[in-house]
Design a protein around this motif. Structure first.
Motif, mmCIF file in Angstrom:
data_model
loop_
_atom_site.group_PDB
_atom_site.id
_atom_site.type_symbol
_atom_site.label_atom_id
_atom_site.label_comp_id
_atom_site.label_asym_id
_atom_site.label_seq_id
_atom_site.Cartn_x
_atom_site.Cartn_y
_atom_site.Cartn_z
ATOM 1 N N PHE A 152 0.850 -1.194 0.000
ATOM 2 C CA PHE A 152 0.000 0.000 0.000
ATOM 3 C C PHE A 152 0.889 1.250 0.000
ATOM 4 O O PHE A 152 0.999 1.943 1.019
ATOM 5 N N PRO A 153 1.529 1.557 -1.096
ATOM 6 C CA PRO A 153 2.481 2.677 -1.109
ATOM 7 C C PRO A 153 1.840 4.039 -0.845
ATOM 8 O O PRO A 153 2.554 4.981 -0.461
ATOM 9 N N ASP A 154 0.544 4.154 -1.017
ATOM 10 C CA ASP A 154 -0.132 5.442 -0.838
ATOM 11 C C ASP A 154 -1.006 5.487 0.415
ATOM 12 O O ASP A 154 -1.953 6.268 0.484
ATOM 13 N N TRP A 155 -0.688 4.629 1.403
ATOM 14 C CA TRP A 155 -1.522 4.622 2.599
ATOM 15 C C TRP A 155 -1.441 5.968 3.317
ATOM 16 O O TRP A 155 -0.468 6.705 3.214
ATOM 17 N N LEU A 156 -2.514 6.271 4.064
ATOM 18 C CA LEU A 156 -2.631 7.557 4.743
ATOM 19 C C LEU A 156 -2.899 7.349 6.225
ATOM 20 O O LEU A 156 -3.557 6.378 6.619
ATOM 21 N N LEU A 157 -2.401 8.277 7.028
ATOM 22 C CA LEU A 157 -2.690 8.281 8.468
ATOM 23 C C LEU A 157 -3.663 9.410 8.768
ATOM 24 O O LEU A 157 -3.481 10.533 8.291
ATOM 25 N N GLU A 158 -4.700 9.107 9.558
ATOM 26 C CA GLU A 158 -5.688 10.109 9.943
ATOM 27 C C GLU A 158 -5.896 10.065 11.447
ATOM 28 O O GLU A 158 -5.801 9.011 12.067
ATOM 29 N N ASP A 159 -6.205 11.218 12.024
ATOM 30 C CA ASP A 159 -6.733 11.231 13.383
ATOM 31 C C ASP A 159 -8.093 10.560 13.380
ATOM 32 O O ASP A 159 -8.873 10.710 12.429
ATOM 33 N N ILE A 160 -8.408 9.828 14.438
ATOM 34 C CA ILE A 160 -9.785 9.368 14.594
ATOM 35 C C ILE A 160 -10.628 10.579 14.975
ATOM 36 O O ILE A 160 -10.311 11.298 15.921
ATOM 37 N N VAL A 165 -15.269 7.851 12.587
ATOM 38 C CA VAL A 165 -15.638 6.894 13.627
ATOM 39 C C VAL A 165 -16.523 5.772 13.087
ATOM 40 O O VAL A 165 -16.293 4.595 13.403
ATOM 41 N N PRO A 166 -17.549 6.066 12.255
ATOM 42 C CA PRO A 166 -18.359 4.951 11.734
ATOM 43 C C PRO A 166 -17.533 3.914 10.972
ATOM 44 O O PRO A 166 -17.838 2.710 11.034
ATOM 45 N N GLU A 167 -16.489 4.350 10.281
ATOM 46 C CA GLU A 167 -15.643 3.402 9.564
ATOM 47 C C GLU A 167 -14.830 2.555 10.542
ATOM 48 O O GLU A 167 -14.606 1.362 10.304
ATOM 49 N N VAL A 197 -15.236 -1.030 22.699
ATOM 50 C CA VAL A 197 -14.547 -0.316 21.615
ATOM 51 C C VAL A 197 -15.465 0.727 20.994
ATOM 52 O O VAL A 197 -15.067 1.884 20.775
ATOM 53 N N ILE A 198 -16.699 0.342 20.701
ATOM 54 C CA ILE A 198 -17.635 1.272 20.063
ATOM 55 C C ILE A 198 -17.925 2.456 20.974
ATOM 56 O O ILE A 198 -17.951 3.615 20.522
ATOM 57 N N GLU A 199 -18.127 2.181 22.257
ATOM 58 C CA GLU A 199 -18.396 3.295 23.176
ATOM 59 C C GLU A 199 -17.184 4.215 23.282
ATOM 60 O O GLU A 199 -17.314 5.444 23.330
ATOM 61 N N ALA A 200 -15.987 3.626 23.291
ATOM 62 C CA ALA A 200 -14.774 4.444 23.334
ATOM 63 C C ALA A 200 -14.679 5.343 22.113
ATOM 64 O O ALA A 200 -14.339 6.528 22.217
ATOM 65 N N LEU A 201 -14.988 4.812 20.944
ATOM 66 C CA LEU A 201 -14.895 5.585 19.709
ATOM 67 C C LEU A 201 -15.883 6.746 19.690
ATOM 68 O O LEU A 201 -15.540 7.863 19.283
ATOM 69 N N TYR A 202 -17.079 6.489 20.127
ATOM 70 C CA TYR A 202 -18.107 7.538 20.062
ATOM 71 C C TYR A 202 -17.999 8.563 21.188
ATOM 72 O O TYR A 202 -18.618 9.626 21.111
ATOM 73 N N HIS A 203 -17.205 8.247 22.222
ATOM 74 C CA HIS A 203 -17.108 9.160 23.366
ATOM 75 C C HIS A 203 -15.648 9.484 23.693
ATOM 76 O O HIS A 203 -15.290 9.632 24.860
ATOM 77 N N MET A 204 -14.819 9.610 22.676
ATOM 78 C CA MET A 204 -13.399 9.861 22.897
ATOM 79 C C MET A 204 -13.154 11.133 23.695
ATOM 80 O O MET A 204 -12.327 11.151 24.606
ATOM 81 N N ASP A 205 -13.859 12.212 23.369
ATOM 82 C CA ASP A 205 -13.642 13.477 24.071
ATOM 83 C C ASP A 205 -13.987 13.362 25.545
ATOM 84 O O ASP A 205 -13.235 13.828 26.413
ATOM 85 N N LEU A 207 -13.950 10.794 27.377
ATOM 86 C CA LEU A 207 -13.063 9.859 28.063
ATOM 87 C C LEU A 207 -11.595 10.274 27.988
ATOM 88 O O LEU A 207 -10.731 9.604 28.545
ATOM 89 N N GLY A 208 -11.312 11.373 27.292
ATOM 90 C CA GLY A 208 -9.943 11.848 27.181
ATOM 91 C C GLY A 208 -9.066 10.968 26.310
ATOM 92 O O GLY A 208 -7.875 10.808 26.589
ATOM 93 N N LEU A 209 -9.623 10.399 25.236
ATOM 94 C CA LEU A 209 -8.886 9.482 24.380
ATOM 95 C C LEU A 209 -8.420 10.171 23.096
ATOM 96 O O LEU A 209 -9.028 11.140 22.642
ATOM 97 N N GLU A 210 -7.345 9.658 22.535
ATOM 98 C CA GLU A 210 -6.832 10.096 21.244
ATOM 99 C C GLU A 210 -6.540 8.859 20.415
ATOM 100 O O GLU A 210 -6.223 7.793 20.956
ATOM 101 N N GLY A 211 -6.636 8.986 19.083
ATOM 102 C CA GLY A 211 -6.395 7.809 18.266
ATOM 103 C C GLY A 211 -6.027 8.132 16.845
ATOM 104 O O GLY A 211 -6.121 9.267 16.389
ATOM 105 N N ALA A 212 -5.565 7.083 16.142
ATOM 106 C CA ALA A 212 -5.141 7.217 14.756
ATOM 107 C C ALA A 212 -5.691 6.053 13.946
ATOM 108 O O ALA A 212 -5.922 4.953 14.469
#
Length: 310
Positions: A152-160, A165-167, A197-205, A207-212
């Protein structure tokens, strides 16, 4: 008598300062973990002075975390002992670190018996080693990432973020379905981990979470998220990818470390939590050669305090 309540988002305002005051590195001292797993293994919290009390119904039955915070320890231990006695049980503390063990022996001499809990040891790594993967020991990790780069030479990094989040949730659902099929579970059920996991994703702010997230050929192939235990220790709560995509796991591991290092230069350690006694997970975590294997104990009082008295 103490009143224990289920943790709510708003409790983070008073719980987090007590957890940080404890100054420990264990993954249990992360509000997100207390909140997110309070349904799978019912956890309730209370306050005793400037210490957090956490009651758990888990694998050992009724147990408690070491009273995190500041100030006198003995009153908090006595409060926990009284709560356990009210339910006809001796006091059992889980996930006790060596420093906490020493504090308990000083504050409550002779009251506890301690049993080492290898399955609960946390794996801590120097953030720079995870971000840079230097040296011969991590050569295999670099090779895996090179193969990912080649595919995957063109892969990308994104902030969650709310936009993707739905993806991430869909990736988690696909991952869980594959795992359930592998172990022979009903693929129509939703596991406790997927709920967390789903609850963490939808409530990151909250819970003070960060992700990529790593996106390859337009689709998410890996994500990771976590939060702070202390300003110097970042806890990786969840990391997900597909096992058949070579190098995706090492890539997201490295990229989250780089992201956190760039944003929070005070962070020294990544806590990748315990292995739960699972051989595959233990092998994977040992393959990164942890800088610290955080020893933990089970501490018990009472006549059935021996290791077989569970």
């Amino acid at each position: 008598m103490l009143t224990f309540e289920s943790p709510q988002f708003e409790d983070r305002a008073w719980v987090q300062p007590l957890l940080e005051a404890e100054g420990g590195s264990g993954c249990e001292y992360n509000f997100a973990n207390i909140y997110l797993w309070s349904r799978a293994w019912p956890q309730k919290i209370a306050r005793c002075g400037d210490r957090l009390l956490t009651r758990i119904q888990g694998a050992l039955g009724l147990s408690y975390l070491y009273p995190a915070g500041r100030g006198p320890l003995a009153p908090a231990v006595e409060a926990l002992e009284a709560d356990a006695a009210a339910q006809g049980r001796p006091l059992t503390l889980v996930c006790v670190t060596q420093e906490q063990k020493a504090a308990l022996e000083e504050a409550c001499p002779g009251r506890f018996r301690f049993e080492e809990d290898r399955d609960g040891f946390d794996y801590l790594y120097d953030i720079n080693r995870l971000a840079d993967l230097p040296g011969k020991k991590l050569h295999a990790k670099r090779n895996h990432i090179r193969r990912f780069d080649d595919q995957f030479p063109d892969w990308l990094l994104e902030d969650i973020s709310p936009a993707n989040v739905p993806e991430c949730v869909e990736l988690e659902r696909q991952w869980a379905a594959i795992r359930q099929e592998e172990v022979g579970e009903d693929v129509n059920t939703v596991s406790e981990e997927t709920v967390a996991v789903i609850e963490a994703l939808y409530h990151m702010d909250k819970l003070g979470l960060e992700g990529a997230l790593i996106r390859a050929d337009g689709d998410p192939v890996a994500f990771s998220l976590g939060g702070f235990i202390t300003p110097e220790v970042f806890d990786v709560n969840f990391e997900k990818s597909f096992g058949d995509i070579q190098g995706a796991y090492p890539a997201i591991n490295r990229e989250l470390a780089r992201l956190i290092r760039s944003r929070h230069p005070q962070v020294k350690w990544f806590n990748r939590e315990d292995d739960m006694g699972l051989d595959g997970l233990r092998k994977a975590k040992l393959s990164y050669y942890p800088d610290i294997l955080l020893v933990k104990y089970i501490a018990r009082t009472g006549p059935d305090a021996s290791p077989r008295g569970r």
